[in-house]
Design a protein around this motif. Structure first.
Motif, PDB file in Angstrom:
ATOM      1  N   MET A   1       0.767  -1.110  -0.072  1.00  0.00           N
ATOM      2  CA  MET A   1       0.033   0.075  -0.019  1.00  0.00           C
ATOM      3  C   MET A   1       1.031   1.323  -0.061  1.00  0.00           C
ATOM      4  N   TYR A   2       2.172   1.393   0.759  1.00  0.00           N
ATOM      5  CA  TYR A   2       2.763   2.469   0.888  1.00  0.00           C
ATOM      6  C   TYR A   2       3.334   2.915  -0.580  1.00  0.00           C
ATOM      7  N   LYS A   3       3.691   1.762  -1.197  1.00  0.00           N
ATOM      8  CA  LYS A   3       4.432   2.025  -2.495  1.00  0.00           C
ATOM      9  C   LYS A   3       3.890   3.180  -3.441  1.00  0.00           C
ATOM     10  N   LYS A   4       2.628   3.295  -3.347  1.00  0.00           N
ATOM     11  CA  LYS A   4       1.951   4.327  -4.371  1.00  0.00           C
ATOM     12  C   LYS A   4       2.467   5.632  -3.922  1.00  0.00           C
ATOM     13  N   PHE A   5       2.864   5.976  -2.462  1.00  0.00           N
ATOM     14  CA  PHE A   5       3.315   7.031  -2.121  1.00  0.00           C
ATOM     15  C   PHE A   5       4.769   7.186  -2.287  1.00  0.00           C
ATOM     16  N   LEU A   6       5.489   6.399  -2.674  1.00  0.00           N
ATOM     17  CA  LEU A   6       6.959   6.447  -2.934  1.00  0.00           C
ATOM     18  C   LEU A   6       7.379   6.872  -4.022  1.00  0.00           C
ATOM     19  N   PRO A   7       8.103   8.215  -4.278  1.00  0.00           N
ATOM     20  CA  PRO A   7       8.633   8.794  -5.503  1.00  0.00           C
ATOM     21  C   PRO A   7       9.652   7.845  -6.102  1.00  0.00           C
ATOM     22  N   SER A   8       9.680   7.848  -7.522  1.00  0.00           N
ATOM     23  CA  SER A   8      10.878   7.127  -7.812  1.00  0.00           C
ATOM     24  C   SER A   8      12.115   7.729  -7.759  1.00  0.00           C
ATOM     25  N   GLU A   9      12.202   9.098  -7.257  1.00  0.00           N
ATOM     26  CA  GLU A   9      13.520   9.474  -6.872  1.00  0.00           C
ATOM     27  C   GLU A   9      13.287  10.704  -6.047  1.00  0.00           C
ATOM     28  N   PHE A  10      14.181  11.250  -5.181  1.00  0.00           N
ATOM     29  CA  PHE A  10      14.118  12.277  -4.392  1.00  0.00           C
ATOM     30  C   PHE A  10      15.360  13.469  -4.723  1.00  0.00           C
ATOM     31  N   VAL A  11      15.021  14.599  -5.069  1.00  0.00           N
ATOM     32  CA  VAL A  11      16.007  15.856  -5.043  1.00  0.00           C
ATOM     33  C   VAL A  11      15.593  16.784  -4.018  1.00  0.00           C
ATOM     34  N   LYS A  12      16.560  17.369  -3.905  1.00  0.00           N
ATOM     35  CA  LYS A  12      16.163  18.827  -2.755  1.00  0.00           C
ATOM     36  C   LYS A  12      15.339  19.788  -3.663  1.00  0.00           C
ATOM     37  N   SER A  13      15.660  19.969  -5.198  1.00  0.00           N
ATOM     38  CA  SER A  13      14.936  21.003  -5.626  1.00  0.00           C
ATOM     39  C   SER A  13      15.103  21.072  -7.260  1.00  0.00           C
ATOM     40  N   VAL A  14      14.047  21.715  -8.078  1.00  0.00           N
ATOM     41  CA  VAL A  14      14.324  21.286  -9.507  1.00  0.00           C
ATOM     42  C   VAL A  14      15.565  21.630 -10.119  1.00  0.00           C
ATOM     43  N   PHE A  15      16.141  22.596  -9.204  1.00  0.00           N
ATOM     44  CA  PHE A  15      17.640  23.108  -9.818  1.00  0.00           C
ATOM     45  C   PHE A  15      18.607  21.831  -9.944  1.00  0.00           C
ATOM     46  N   ASP A  16      18.260  20.890  -8.943  1.00  0.00           N
ATOM     47  CA  ASP A  16      19.325  19.487  -9.038  1.00  0.00           C
ATOM     48  C   ASP A  16      18.843  18.595 -10.282  1.00  0.00           C
ATOM     49  N   ILE A  17      17.775  19.086 -10.919  1.00  0.00           N
ATOM     50  CA  ILE A  17      17.351  18.289 -12.360  1.00  0.00           C
ATOM     51  C   ILE A  17      17.932  18.829 -13.356  1.00  0.00           C
ATOM     52  N   SER A  18      19.066  18.254 -14.224  1.00  0.00           N
ATOM     53  CA  SER A  18      19.692  18.725 -15.245  1.00  0.00           C
ATOM     54  C   SER A  18      19.177  18.366 -16.659  1.00  0.00           C
ATOM     55  N   PRO A  19      18.896  19.009 -17.602  1.00  0.00           N
ATOM     56  CA  PRO A  19      18.567  18.691 -18.730  1.00  0.00           C
ATOM     57  C   PRO A  19      19.254  17.323 -19.485  1.00  0.00           C
ATOM     58  N   GLU A  20      20.774  17.340 -19.242  1.00  0.00           N
ATOM     59  CA  GLU A  20      21.466  16.356 -19.579  1.00  0.00           C
ATOM     60  C   GLU A  20      21.067  15.061 -18.950  1.00  0.00           C
ATOM     61  N   ARG A  21      20.848  15.120 -17.769  1.00  0.00           N
ATOM     62  CA  ARG A  21      20.343  13.798 -16.880  1.00  0.00           C
ATOM     63  C   ARG A  21      19.034  13.208 -17.406  1.00  0.00           C
ATOM     64  N   LEU A  22      18.294  14.028 -17.877  1.00  0.00           N
ATOM     65  CA  LEU A  22      16.871  13.869 -18.242  1.00  0.00           C
ATOM     66  C   LEU A  22      17.102  13.078 -19.788  1.00  0.00           C
ATOM     67  N   LEU A  23      17.891  13.848 -20.676  1.00  0.00           N
ATOM     68  CA  LEU A  23      17.964  13.399 -21.861  1.00  0.00           C
ATOM     69  C   LEU A  23      18.448  11.971 -21.822  1.00  0.00           C
ATOM     70  N   ASP A  24      19.826  11.827 -21.117  1.00  0.00           N
ATOM     71  CA  ASP A  24      20.168  10.377 -20.778  1.00  0.00           C
ATOM     72  C   ASP A  24      19.249   9.435 -20.450  1.00  0.00           C
ATOM     73  N   LYS A  25      18.138   9.648 -19.915  1.00  0.00           N
ATOM     74  CA  LYS A  25      17.186   8.948 -19.323  1.00  0.00           C
ATOM     75  C   LYS A  25      16.042   8.804 -20.424  1.00  0.00           C
ATOM     76  N   GLY A  26      16.109   9.268 -21.481  1.00  0.00           N
ATOM     77  CA  GLY A  26      15.261   9.465 -22.611  1.00  0.00           C
ATOM     78  C   GLY A  26      14.102  10.346 -22.405  1.00  0.00           C
ATOM     79  N   ILE A  27      14.083  11.198 -21.349  1.00  0.00           N
ATOM     80  CA  ILE A  27      13.089  12.143 -21.164  1.00  0.00           C
ATOM     81  C   ILE A  27      12.753  13.119 -22.247  1.00  0.00           C
ATOM     82  N   ARG A  28      11.562  13.378 -22.537  1.00  0.00           N
ATOM     83  CA  ARG A  28      11.249  14.466 -23.444  1.00  0.00           C
ATOM     84  C   ARG A  28      10.090  15.485 -23.020  1.00  0.00           C
TER      85      ARG A  28
END
Length: 173
Positions: free
Chosen positions: A1-28
């Protein structure tokens, strides 16, 4: 039941998410919350740092759509000057707004991340339709009325996740 509340990942802020990292994962595409995710809930405009972050995503070919439970006036006045598509009164965690955002961006589920500061709306909503979810710390220490209630519930859920060994990061939401 608790897994639906579990994020795939955690970062402190949006600024910790780079376009390069997202592109490497195939994120568009990014589906993001607005209040206390991108800016404080009572800040009317984007900060210069956020404008640069959004521009870096656009320059990398990553689309951003704001999905917010807030009013049209609030979301439109923030998103329009930035040229960002948005969905207001999204009724998160219901899936309709998330599916609509996927259609707007014309991307597949596996090409999208959901970024938000709340377990009960952003993470549960993204997880319900099997999207990659990223939980960020709230930008502000204060919240609007309804969010304050959600935070009380979230703290209990977070503690239960921690007790069960699901939480591997240090900061608490």
């Amino acid at each position: 039941m608790y897994k639906k509340f579990l994020p795939s990942e955690f970062v402190k802020s949006v600024f910790d998410i780079s376009p390069e990292r997202l592109l490497d994962k195939g994120i568009r595409g990014i589906i993001t919350d607005l209040d206390n995710t991108l800016v404080e809930w009572d800040r009317p405009d984007a900060t210069p740092k956020l404008v640069n972050w959004l521009k870096s995503m656009k320059d990398a070919g990553i689309q951003v759509t704001i999905v917010s439970n807030n009013s049209e006036m609030r979301v439109k006045s923030f998103a329009d000057p930035l040229g960002i598509p948005f969905i207001y009164k999204a009724r998160k965690p219901m899936g309709k707004a998330f599916r609509k955002a996927l259609q707007l961006m014309d991307v597949k589920r596996e090409e999208v991340v959901v970024i938000g500061d709340q377990l009960l709306t952003d993470v549960v909503g993204g997880n319900r339709i099997k999207l990659h979810t990223i939980l960020v710390l709230p930008v502000a220490k204060s919240d609007g009325f309804f969010t304050r209630f959600n935070r009380l519930v979230e703290r209990r859920i977070f503690k239960a996740l921690k007790r069960r060994g699901y939480v591997t990061w240090e900061e608490e939401v």
